[in-house]
Design an enzyme around this catalytic site. Structure first.
Site, short mmCIF file in Angstrom:
data_model
loop_
_atom_site.label_atom_id
_atom_site.label_comp_id
_atom_site.label_asym_id
_atom_site.label_seq_id
_atom_site.Cartn_x
_atom_site.Cartn_y
_atom_site.Cartn_z
N HIS A 1 29.33 -3.08 -7.41
CA HIS A 1 30.07 -2.75 -6.20
C HIS A 1 31.26 -3.68 -5.95
O HIS A 1 31.09 -4.81 -5.50
CB HIS A 1 29.09 -2.78 -5.00
CG HIS A 1 29.70 -2.36 -3.71
ND1 HIS A 1 29.31 -2.87 -2.50
CD2 HIS A 1 30.68 -1.46 -3.43
CE1 HIS A 1 30.03 -2.31 -1.54
NE2 HIS A 1 30.86 -1.46 -2.08
N SER B 1 28.96 2.60 -2.29
CA SER B 1 28.99 1.68 -1.16
C SER B 1 27.64 1.59 -0.47
O SER B 1 27.44 0.74 0.39
CB SER B 1 29.97 2.20 -0.10
OG SER B 1 31.27 2.20 -0.59
N ASN C 1 28.22 -3.92 3.27
CA ASN C 1 28.38 -2.74 4.13
C ASN C 1 27.28 -2.61 5.18
O ASN C 1 27.48 -1.95 6.20
CB ASN C 1 28.48 -1.47 3.29
CG ASN C 1 29.80 -1.43 2.55
OD1 ASN C 1 30.78 -2.00 3.00
ND2 ASN C 1 29.83 -0.78 1.40
N GLU D 1 29.35 -7.08 -5.65
CA GLU D 1 27.90 -7.07 -5.43
C GLU D 1 27.24 -6.44 -6.66
O GLU D 1 27.68 -5.36 -7.10
CB GLU D 1 27.55 -6.22 -4.20
CG GLU D 1 27.60 -6.96 -2.90
CD GLU D 1 27.19 -6.07 -1.72
OE1 GLU D 1 26.17 -6.37 -1.10
OE2 GLU D 1 27.90 -5.08 -1.43
#
Ligand code: CAA
Ligand code: NDP
Length: 291
Positions: free
Chosen positions: A140, A119, A190, A152
């Site tokens: 991701h 993350s 994130n 991602e």
């Protein structure tokens, strides 16, 4: 290079979701965890989520059965060595991830692509400790994996174009959309989402609102599908704290300091849904706020 088989390391909430969507899209999957219990649980969750898709007529019963048959589980990391693509989805701790890559590298085929579902942790740094930084990528997924359409893709400094394109083709085969992100702490989603969750923790700590009012405010006032504290419990408070630490250390700005209340919940082992207690207590019929 065409990818046909995938090894997934870590059978927690992300690992089981990744195995699920990969198998449904026709990849052979080898799912690994250090805990046999986690592997059994993961298979049961995948089965339940596939059943739900059958009952909602998203997939047929035959597709469910074929997908389940494509997933094998193992506690032996070397069993993943012959797969075309490895996705590491173990706990968000850098030492854990380095150890996994060190353990698997000697068993890999020459052209296996190595990826991490991290993350927040530097892809360049994870890649630099393997024998193939040019074949290493951040892959991701978002939680819940079977539902969320974004992946991602994060290139490390050495990642080559062939590796990126092979992974992009996998994302497309999954029917998901890729967003390309540069390798800086916590990437795109994130970098924006988790400081908001951290701010919700400060809002709670300072008594501006309680758990219920903060979540309700953001659901009804900003149209978020989940309130930030409900979402934190869903992601896992340990993961949220780990991401804030990576942002704080990696960017060196005090605006990313983790909220002490978030740390306290993690220290208590109240990690959210996965431990049945976090900002809400999930042990009864309905979630009950803990503050
Ligand atoms: C931390 C990181 O590194 C990155 C991240 O992932 S950050 C987290 C990103 N994720 C989010 O922000 C999620 C925010 N929440 C949501 O979008 C929604 O609340 C939600 C999709 C999770 C649930 O939506 P909902 O409308 O409340 O629930 P519900 O109607 O029961 O479910 C919607 C669909 O999701 C499915 N679903 C819900 N939870 C699921 C799960 N855990 N696993 C699989 N499928 C699930 C349901 O089956 C349903 O599917 P269909 O539309 O095909 O019928
Ligand atoms: N939660 C989220 O919303 C998202 C998380 N991620 C990332 O995905 C990764 C996994 O997160 P998540 O699934 O939520 O975490 P979980 O805690 O649900 O699962 C992690 C799993 O990895 C296992 N594990 C730990 N060490 C090893 C090892 N050496 N070898 C194999 N398995 C191991 C754990 O086993 P045990 O429990 O026995 O330690 C556990 O089963 C993290 O990097 C996280 O940042 C990415 C997107 C979204």
């Amino acid at each position: 290079m065409e990818i046909k088989s995938v090894g997934v390391v870590g059978a927690g909430q992300m690992g089981n979701g990744i195995a699920h969507v990969m198998a449904l899209a026709g990849f052979d999957v080898m799912l690994n965890d250090v805990s046999g219990d986690a592997l059994e649980k993961a298979r049961a969750i995948i089965e339940k989520n596939l059943d739900r898709q059958v009952s909602r007529e998203k997939i047929s019963a035959e597709e469910r059965d074929t997908a389940l048959a494509r997933i094998r589980t193992t506690m032996e990391l070397p069993d993943l060595g012959q797969t075309d693509l490895v996705i590491e989805a173990a706990t968000e701790r850098e030492e854990v991830k380095h150890k996994i890559f060190e353990g698997i590298v000697p068993h890999l085929k020459e052209n296996t692509i190595l990826t991490s579902n991290t993350s927040s942790i530097s892809i360049t740094r994870l890649a630099s400790r393997t024998d193939r930084p040019e074949k290493f990528l951040g892959f991701h997924f978002m939680n819940p994996v079977p539902v969320m359409s974004l992946v991602e893709l994060i290139r490390g400094i050495a990642t080559d174009q062939e590796t990126y394109e092979a992974c992009l083709a996998v994302v497309e085969k999954l029917g998901k959309t890729a967003a390309s992100a540069e390798d800086f702490p916590a990437f795109i989603v994130n970098r924006i989402l988790v400081p908001m969750i951290n701010e919700a923790c400060y809002t709670l700590l300072e008594g501006v609102g309680n758990v219920r009012s903060i979540d309700q405010a953001m659901k009804l006032g900003a149209n978020h599908p989940m309130g930030p504290l409900e979402l934190a419990d869903f992601i896992g408070l340990d993961t949220c704290l780990a991401i804030m630490n990576v942002l704080h250390e990696g960017l060196g700005d005090t605006k990313y300091r983790p909220c002490p209340l978030l740390s306290k919940y993690v220290e208590a082992g109240w990690l959210g849904r996965k431990t049945k207690r976090g900002f809400y207590d999930y042990r009864g019929d309905e979630p009950v706020p803990t503050r």
